[in-house]
Design a protein around this motif. Structure first.
Motif, PDB file in Angstrom:
ATOM      1  N   ALA A  94       0.843  -1.205   0.000  1.00 47.13           N
ATOM      2  CA  ALA A  94       0.000   0.000   0.000  1.00 47.13           C
ATOM      3  C   ALA A  94       0.878   1.254   0.000  1.00 47.13           C
ATOM      4  N   ALA A  95       1.943   1.253   0.800  1.00 46.96           N
ATOM      5  CA  ALA A  95       2.849   2.408   0.843  1.00 46.96           C
ATOM      6  C   ALA A  95       3.537   2.605  -0.503  1.00 46.96           C
ATOM      7  N   ALA A  96       3.890   1.491  -1.150  1.00 49.72           N
ATOM      8  CA  ALA A  96       4.613   1.562  -2.424  1.00 49.72           C
ATOM      9  C   ALA A  96       3.747   2.114  -3.554  1.00 49.72           C
ATOM     10  N   LYS A 100       5.072   9.185  -4.236  1.00 46.82           N
ATOM     11  CA  LYS A 100       6.379   9.634  -3.743  1.00 46.82           C
ATOM     12  C   LYS A 100       7.241   8.491  -3.209  1.00 46.82           C
ATOM     13  N   TRP A 101       6.733   7.264  -3.257  1.00 45.52           N
ATOM     14  CA  TRP A 101       7.505   6.129  -2.738  1.00 45.52           C
ATOM     15  C   TRP A 101       8.688   5.856  -3.649  1.00 45.52           C
ATOM     16  N   THR A 165      12.633  -5.695  -5.967  1.00 38.89           N
ATOM     17  CA  THR A 165      11.860  -6.004  -7.168  1.00 38.89           C
ATOM     18  C   THR A 165      10.831  -4.912  -7.466  1.00 38.89           C
ATOM     19  N   MET A 166      10.233  -4.357  -6.419  1.00 43.37           N
ATOM     20  CA  MET A 166       9.283  -3.262  -6.646  1.00 43.37           C
ATOM     21  C   MET A 166       9.989  -2.044  -7.215  1.00 43.37           C
ATOM     22  N   ASP A 171       6.009  -2.111  -9.329  1.00 40.42           N
ATOM     23  CA  ASP A 171       4.781  -2.891  -9.206  1.00 40.42           C
ATOM     24  C   ASP A 171       4.666  -3.421  -7.776  1.00 40.42           C
ATOM     25  N   ALA A 172       3.731  -2.873  -7.009  1.00 43.65           N
ATOM     26  CA  ALA A 172       3.548  -3.249  -5.610  1.00 43.65           C
ATOM     27  C   ALA A 172       3.040  -4.672  -5.432  1.00 43.65           C
TER      28      ALA A 172
END
Length: 197
Positions: A94-96, A100-101, A165-166, A171-172
């Protein structure tokens, strides 16, 4: 340290956090940090003898808040131990998804300093990852899981793999997939423990 110098130090760290995290440690100059903090470069050097010292302080300032965030995700999750571990990954996903992540600040800094293994920030990053692993191990041990240290290390590998990987794929869903794998590992460990009880 006086209140005004303490405030100046906090402003420098706040500016460094924003800029280093958003742009990377090598891309950001001390001039940019001074401008963002609304102070002179001389004031930056009054509080930090070098950019390397500021990079180290940047990671130190992120250490406990990040650990506290992971702990809150774990503790606030419904369900048993497998669900609580999965919640860390679900919340990370969810944070990713926030625009701005930019990934894990510790891993990104380590990547930028890969040719400088003795850099103080590398030691801070390694200590941060070890603290997370030790906390997970303590949670597993308290729940009666055998080989709790191995299980904690597996979770760390899944978590840092998800972060990396994200960052590559933006891709979260990779964090969610890693969370499913972590939940399965923990469920097997809990199931084995219950069978022997």
């Amino acid at each position: 340290m006086t209140r005004s110098s303490s405030t100046a130090r906090e402003r420098i760290l706040t500016a460094a956090n924003k800029l280093f995290y958003a742009e990377g440690i090598r891309a950001v100059s001390l001039d940019a940090i001074a401008a963002k903090a609304g102070i002179t470069k001389k004031t930056v050097y009054y509080h930090f003898k070098s950019k390397d010292d500021l990079i180290e302080a940047y990671l130190v300032s992120r250490d406990q808040p990040n650990l506290d965030l992971f702990r809150s995700w774990f503790e606030e999750a419904d369900g048993g131990l497998p669900d609580k571990v999965q919640a860390i990954f679900r919340n990370l996903a969810a944070a990713a998804r926030h625009p701005k992540w930019k990934g894990c600040g510790f891993l990104r800094t380590a990547a930028e300093l890969a040719d400088m293994p003795g850099h103080p920030a590398m030691k801070v990053g390694a200590a941060h990852k070890k603290k997370f692993e030790a906390w997970m191990a303590a949670e597993f041990e308290a729940s009666g899981v055998e080989r709790f240290q191995d299980l904690a290390r597996h979770v760390v590998l899944l978590l840092d793999g998800a972060f990396s990987t994200m960052l590559v794929h933006r891709d979260a869903a990779y964090a969610e997939a890693a969370g499913t794998a972590a939940k399965t590992l923990v469920a097997v460990a809990v199931g084995t423990m219950n069978q022997r009880a």
